[in-house]
Design a protein around this motif. Structure first.
Motif, short mmCIF file in Angstrom:
data_model
loop_
_atom_site.label_atom_id
_atom_site.label_comp_id
_atom_site.label_asym_id
_atom_site.label_seq_id
_atom_site.Cartn_x
_atom_site.Cartn_y
_atom_site.Cartn_z
N GLN A 156 0.82 -1.21 0.00
CA GLN A 156 0.00 0.00 0.00
C GLN A 156 0.85 1.27 0.00
N GLY A 157 2.10 1.13 0.43
CA GLY A 157 2.95 2.31 0.53
C GLY A 157 2.54 3.22 1.66
N ALA A 158 1.75 2.68 2.60
CA ALA A 158 1.28 3.49 3.72
C ALA A 158 0.95 2.60 4.90
N LEU A 159 1.12 3.16 6.07
CA LEU A 159 0.70 2.52 7.31
C LEU A 159 -0.48 3.33 7.83
N ALA A 160 -1.64 2.72 7.83
CA ALA A 160 -2.86 3.43 8.24
C ALA A 160 -3.16 3.16 9.71
N GLY A 161 -3.84 4.12 10.32
CA GLY A 161 -4.25 3.95 11.71
C GLY A 161 -5.02 5.16 12.19
N SER A 162 -5.36 5.13 13.47
CA SER A 162 -6.10 6.25 14.08
C SER A 162 -5.46 6.65 15.41
N ALA A 163 -4.15 6.45 15.51
CA ALA A 163 -3.45 6.64 16.78
C ALA A 163 -2.90 8.05 16.97
N ILE A 245 -13.25 -2.73 16.87
CA ILE A 245 -12.44 -2.87 18.08
C ILE A 245 -11.00 -2.43 17.83
N LEU A 246 -10.45 -2.84 16.69
CA LEU A 246 -9.08 -2.47 16.37
C LEU A 246 -8.93 -0.96 16.20
N ALA A 247 -9.91 -0.34 15.55
CA ALA A 247 -9.87 1.12 15.40
C ALA A 247 -9.96 1.79 16.77
N ASP A 248 -10.77 1.24 17.65
CA ASP A 248 -10.89 1.76 19.00
C ASP A 248 -9.57 1.61 19.76
N CYS A 249 -8.84 0.54 19.50
CA CYS A 249 -7.53 0.36 20.12
C CYS A 249 -6.58 1.48 19.73
N ASP A 250 -6.65 1.90 18.47
CA ASP A 250 -5.81 3.02 18.04
C ASP A 250 -6.19 4.30 18.77
N LEU A 251 -7.46 4.50 19.01
CA LEU A 251 -7.87 5.65 19.80
C LEU A 251 -7.29 5.55 21.21
N GLY A 252 -7.21 4.32 21.71
CA GLY A 252 -6.57 4.09 23.00
C GLY A 252 -5.10 4.48 22.98
N ILE A 253 -4.41 4.13 21.89
CA ILE A 253 -3.01 4.52 21.76
C ILE A 253 -2.90 6.05 21.78
N ALA A 254 -3.80 6.71 21.08
CA ALA A 254 -3.79 8.19 21.05
C ALA A 254 -3.95 8.78 22.45
N ARG A 255 -4.72 8.09 23.29
CA ARG A 255 -4.93 8.57 24.67
C ARG A 255 -3.78 8.19 25.60
N GLY A 256 -2.92 7.28 25.16
CA GLY A 256 -1.84 6.80 26.02
C GLY A 256 -2.17 5.53 26.77
N ASP A 257 -3.24 4.84 26.38
CA ASP A 257 -3.66 3.63 27.08
C ASP A 257 -2.66 2.48 26.95
N LEU A 258 -1.87 2.47 25.87
CA LEU A 258 -0.91 1.39 25.67
C LEU A 258 0.53 1.88 25.85
N LEU A 259 0.67 2.97 26.59
CA LEU A 259 1.98 3.48 26.98
C LEU A 259 2.28 2.94 28.37
N VAL A 260 3.34 2.15 28.47
CA VAL A 260 3.67 1.47 29.73
C VAL A 260 4.90 2.11 30.34
N SER A 261 4.75 2.56 31.57
CA SER A 261 5.90 3.12 32.29
C SER A 261 6.52 2.02 33.16
N GLY A 262 7.70 2.26 33.63
CA GLY A 262 8.37 1.26 34.46
C GLY A 262 9.13 0.26 33.61
N SER A 263 9.75 -0.69 34.29
CA SER A 263 10.63 -1.64 33.60
C SER A 263 10.33 -3.09 33.98
N ASP A 264 9.05 -3.40 34.23
CA ASP A 264 8.71 -4.75 34.66
C ASP A 264 9.14 -5.81 33.65
N LEU A 265 8.91 -5.53 32.36
CA LEU A 265 9.23 -6.55 31.35
C LEU A 265 10.74 -6.77 31.28
N ARG A 266 11.47 -5.70 31.20
CA ARG A 266 12.93 -5.81 31.14
C ARG A 266 13.47 -6.54 32.37
#
Length: 287
Positions: A156-163, A245-266
């Motif tokens: 497509q030559g593009a990455l689409a989203g709503s984030a 649902i996937l489009a709503d997830c991008d709206l979540g990214i825009a709000r910072g819902d999938l921004l994780v602070s801390g270093s638990d995974l590392r």
């Protein structure tokens, strides 16, 4: 002792079984359970116990969990049916006297308003009310959510989203699997809640730029209204309810819902998380 991995026929589940083996857990103490057990023949050949189980079949769940010491409840894939399915596993684990149920939830489950989070939030509540010792693994976004779509993105030559300009703390399935394995083999995990995400968050525009650089062609980020993005996904064959649902997830990214602070995974995996750039370049090499 036995460690039961539910949903082991899925990609995350397979990584968890492998991670346990790499951590020298005896193969005979690992139970890999799922619907399509033919997908687990390679693990069976290495001595892992392979058992048929369907979240929707309470009898099969109870049978597999008999004698389980620890259970990894990997969230089901059937959106809309998962709460009852997860409750079945939790109740069976309680009846079996399991000493720990670890559940793969979603990042920031206690605050996100993403539609996809509702079943995770309900499952966390069931766990907390069940009386079963539990650990919650709040997994962030998978890098593979993007890299597995690279062929289409390049076409497509593009990455689409709503984030918008929101950032996502994504990591690889391997990273999350190693974290799950670490929790399963550790002591004193009951009551722990881990917020898991990649070390370096990125915007979708930054992802598009990385794809452009790695592929040596221009890929732009196209930010769309959520309704338009959902329509685009539906046009590519995604069922409309899931596209929404996937489009709503991008709206979540825009709000910072999938921004994780801390270093638990590392901290759990004992190394830096997989960089987005490495994941993109590995995926491009396979295209």
């Amino acid at each position: 002792m036995s460690i039961v991995i539910t949903g082991a026929t899925g990609q995350l589940g397979r990584h968890v079984v492998e991670a346990l083996l790499q951590r020298n857990v005896p193969a005979g103490e690992i139970v890999a359970a799922g619907r399509s057990i033919e997908k687990l023949a390679d693990f069976a050949a290495r001595g892992v116990q392979v058992k048929a189980m369907d979240y929707a079949d309470a009898a099969s769940v109870a049978q597999v969990l008999q004698g389980a010491s620890k259970v990894l409840l990997i969230s089901g894939s059937e959106v809309g049916q998962r709460v009852d399915q997860h409750r079945t596993v939790i109740e069976a684990a309680k009846a079996a006297g399991a000493e720990l149920v670890a559940y793969t939830s979603i990042a920031n489950a206690d605050s996100t308003t993403m539609k996809l989070a509702a079943e995770h939030q309900a499952t966390e509540a069931i766990l907390k009310d069940s009386g079963v010792p539990f650990a919650i693994l709040r997994n962030g976004w998978y890098l593979e959510n993007y890299t597995e779509q690279l062929q289409g993105t390049l076409a497509q030559g593009a990455l689409a989203g709503s984030a918008g300009e929101g950032k996502v703390s994504a990591a690889s399935r391997q990273d999350y699997a190693e974290a799950a394995a670490a929790v399963l083999i550790a002591e004193n995990q009951a009551g722990k809640v881990y917020e898991l995400g990649g070390d370096h968050a990125f915007t979708l525009a930054e992802l598009a730029q990385e794809i452009s650089t790695a592929a040596n062609r221009t890929v732009a980020y196209q930010d769309l209204p959520a309704s338009d993005y959902a329509g685009l996904l539906a046009g590519f064959g995604v069922p409309q309810p899931f596209a929404d649902i996937l489009a709503d997830c991008d709206l979540g990214i825009a709000r910072g819902d999938l921004l994780v602070s801390g270093s638990d995974l590392r901290t759990l995996i004992g190394r830096p998380t997989t960089p987005m750039s490495d994941s993109v370049r590995s995926a491009l090499a396979a295209v």
